[in-house]
Design a protein around this motif. Sequence first.
Motif, mmCIF file in Angstrom:
data_model
loop_
_atom_site.group_PDB
_atom_site.id
_atom_site.type_symbol
_atom_site.label_atom_id
_atom_site.label_comp_id
_atom_site.label_asym_id
_atom_site.label_seq_id
_atom_site.Cartn_x
_atom_site.Cartn_y
_atom_site.Cartn_z
ATOM 1 N N SER A 112 22.311 -3.232 -15.077
ATOM 2 C CA SER A 112 22.403 -1.968 -14.331
ATOM 3 C C SER A 112 21.531 -0.875 -14.930
ATOM 4 N N GLN A 113 21.156 -1.002 -16.202
ATOM 5 C CA GLN A 113 20.300 0.001 -16.838
ATOM 6 C C GLN A 113 18.816 -0.356 -16.787
ATOM 7 N N MET A 114 18.495 -1.495 -16.184
ATOM 8 C CA MET A 114 17.088 -1.917 -16.126
ATOM 9 C C MET A 114 16.411 -1.204 -14.960
ATOM 10 N N ARG A 115 15.915 -0.011 -15.251
ATOM 11 C CA ARG A 115 15.317 0.819 -14.222
ATOM 12 C C ARG A 115 14.008 1.406 -14.713
ATOM 13 N N GLY A 116 13.212 1.830 -13.768
ATOM 14 C CA GLY A 116 11.941 2.471 -14.074
ATOM 15 C C GLY A 116 11.560 3.353 -12.903
ATOM 16 N N THR A 117 10.335 3.830 -12.894
ATOM 17 C CA THR A 117 9.885 4.685 -11.796
ATOM 18 C C THR A 117 8.461 4.310 -11.397
ATOM 19 N N VAL A 118 8.191 4.470 -10.109
ATOM 20 C CA VAL A 118 6.836 4.380 -9.578
ATOM 21 C C VAL A 118 6.435 5.783 -9.155
ATOM 22 N N VAL A 119 5.329 6.263 -9.693
ATOM 23 C CA VAL A 119 4.821 7.585 -9.349
ATOM 24 C C VAL A 119 3.548 7.393 -8.522
ATOM 25 N N THR A 146 0.851 -1.188 0.000
ATOM 26 C CA THR A 146 0.000 0.000 0.000
ATOM 27 C C THR A 146 0.882 1.232 0.000
ATOM 28 N N PRO A 147 0.904 2.017 -1.071
ATOM 29 C CA PRO A 147 1.706 3.256 -1.071
ATOM 30 C C PRO A 147 1.211 4.210 0.013
ATOM 31 N N THR A 148 2.130 4.759 0.770
ATOM 32 C CA THR A 148 1.761 5.649 1.880
ATOM 33 C C THR A 148 2.326 7.053 1.730
ATOM 34 N N ARG A 149 3.041 7.300 0.654
ATOM 35 C CA ARG A 149 3.657 8.617 0.470
ATOM 36 C C ARG A 149 3.699 8.940 -1.015
ATOM 37 N N THR A 150 3.247 10.137 -1.380
ATOM 38 C CA THR A 150 3.311 10.527 -2.785
ATOM 39 C C THR A 150 4.754 10.853 -3.166
ATOM 40 N N GLY A 151 5.030 10.727 -4.442
ATOM 41 C CA GLY A 151 6.377 11.022 -4.922
ATOM 42 C C GLY A 151 6.766 10.090 -6.051
ATOM 43 N N THR A 152 7.994 10.206 -6.506
ATOM 44 C CA THR A 152 8.540 9.375 -7.573
ATOM 45 C C THR A 152 9.663 8.523 -7.005
ATOM 46 N N PHE A 153 9.575 7.212 -7.201
ATOM 47 C CA PHE A 153 10.524 6.276 -6.611
ATOM 48 C C PHE A 153 11.094 5.369 -7.707
ATOM 49 N N GLU A 154 12.375 5.086 -7.592
ATOM 50 C CA GLU A 154 13.066 4.331 -8.641
ATOM 51 C C GLU A 154 12.834 2.833 -8.495
ATOM 52 N N ILE A 155 12.576 2.183 -9.633
ATOM 53 C CA ILE A 155 12.470 0.727 -9.697
ATOM 54 C C ILE A 155 13.824 0.162 -10.098
ATOM 55 N N LEU A 156 14.274 -0.839 -9.383
ATOM 56 C CA LEU A 156 15.543 -1.497 -9.687
ATOM 57 C C LEU A 156 15.300 -2.965 -9.997
ATOM 58 N N CYS A 157 16.169 -3.551 -10.783
ATOM 59 C CA CYS A 157 16.192 -5.002 -10.934
ATOM 60 C C CYS A 157 17.252 -5.524 -9.979
ATOM 61 N N ALA A 158 16.827 -6.345 -9.019
ATOM 62 C CA ALA A 158 17.741 -6.827 -7.984
ATOM 63 C C ALA A 158 18.226 -8.243 -8.264
ATOM 64 N N GLU A 159 18.197 -8.643 -9.523
ATOM 65 C CA GLU A 159 18.701 -9.961 -9.921
ATOM 66 C C GLU A 159 19.521 -9.786 -11.181
ATOM 67 N N LEU A 160 20.785 -10.231 -11.158
ATOM 68 C CA LEU A 160 21.661 -10.083 -12.318
ATOM 69 C C LEU A 160 21.016 -10.758 -13.531
ATOM 70 N N CYS A 161 20.735 -9.970 -14.557
ATOM 71 C CA CYS A 161 19.938 -10.488 -15.677
ATOM 72 C C CYS A 161 20.611 -10.277 -17.027
ATOM 73 N N GLY A 162 21.887 -9.993 -17.041
ATOM 74 C CA GLY A 162 22.587 -9.839 -18.304
ATOM 75 C C GLY A 162 23.376 -8.538 -18.384
ATOM 76 N N LEU A 163 23.861 -8.235 -19.569
ATOM 77 C CA LEU A 163 24.752 -7.095 -19.752
ATOM 78 C C LEU A 163 24.089 -5.771 -19.394
ATOM 79 N N GLY A 164 22.798 -5.632 -19.655
ATOM 80 C CA GLY A 164 22.117 -4.371 -19.382
ATOM 81 C C GLY A 164 21.450 -4.318 -18.023
#
Length: 268
Positions: free
Chosen positions: A234-241, A214-232
Amino acid sequence: MAVALILVLIALGSVAFHLWSPWWWTPIASNWSYIDTTIVITFWITGAVFVAVVLFMAYCVYRFRHRQGQQAHYEPESKRLELWLTVITGVGVAAMLTPGLFVWHQFISVPEDATDIEILGQQWQWSFRLPGPDGKLGTTDARLISPDNPLGLSREDQSGQDDVIVEGGELRLPIGKPVKALLRSVDVIHNFYVPEIRAKMDLVPGQVSYIWFTPTRTGTFEILCAELCGLGHSQMRGTVVVQEQKDYQTWLQGQASRSFARLSPDAQ
C-alpha cells in the motif's frame, strides 16, 4: 410478493446508483480513451444482462409462487430455450470481446517516434531511467544489479553513460510525446498503474514487459502498484509529472548529476 419486490428494487437501484453515483473514474490524461469506451460497452452489456436476469427472477418468484391446489409443470429440457440462450450469450460475449481486440492491437503497437524509458519496481519503491542527450537507453543485465548499480546497467555500453537515473522519486514526462515504458522487477510481481493514464501492466521478474502512452494533460498524477507485492504494497507509490516540452527539457538538462556515468563508482 415481498421477495419479488425486493428483486425489482435491487435492479432499479443498481441502475440509479450507476447513473447518479460519484464513483466514477478520474479524468483521463492520456490517449487511452479507447479503454474507457471499452469499459462502458462492457458495463452496459453486463448491466443489461444483470437487470434482465434479476427482473426475470422477480417475475418467476411472483408468477410461480405457491398457491393452494396449483401443481407445478415438469419440463426437463427445452431445446428452443437452450438455443436462444446459446445465441444470445454468444452475441453478448462477442460484443464485449470485439472492441477489446481492437484496443489491444493499439495497446501493443508502439509508435515509431515513441521515446524509450524504463520503470523498475522493487519492494517497495519505483525507480526510473530516462535517456540522456543521445536519446538512447543503455543495455541492462539483471546479473549486474548491485548496491552501486541498482538498475543493472552495463558500464561498457556507451549509450547508457548519460542515462538519467531517478531512484524512489518522480517520473517526469513531456506532454504530447508518445512514451514506451520498459517494465522490470528485481524481486516479485508488481503492476505499474496510473489511473489518469488508464494503461497498466505487470512487472514480472526475469522479463521485460512494456506499455506505451501519450500524456495529454499537464499535472502530477499518482503511481500505484496494482499487484499485491508484500507488506509494504500500500505504500508503494510514486508520481508522474507531465510538463510542457520546454519545462521538461530544462529539467532534463539539469539532471547531469543523476547520469549513470556520474553515479558510477568508477567516476568517483
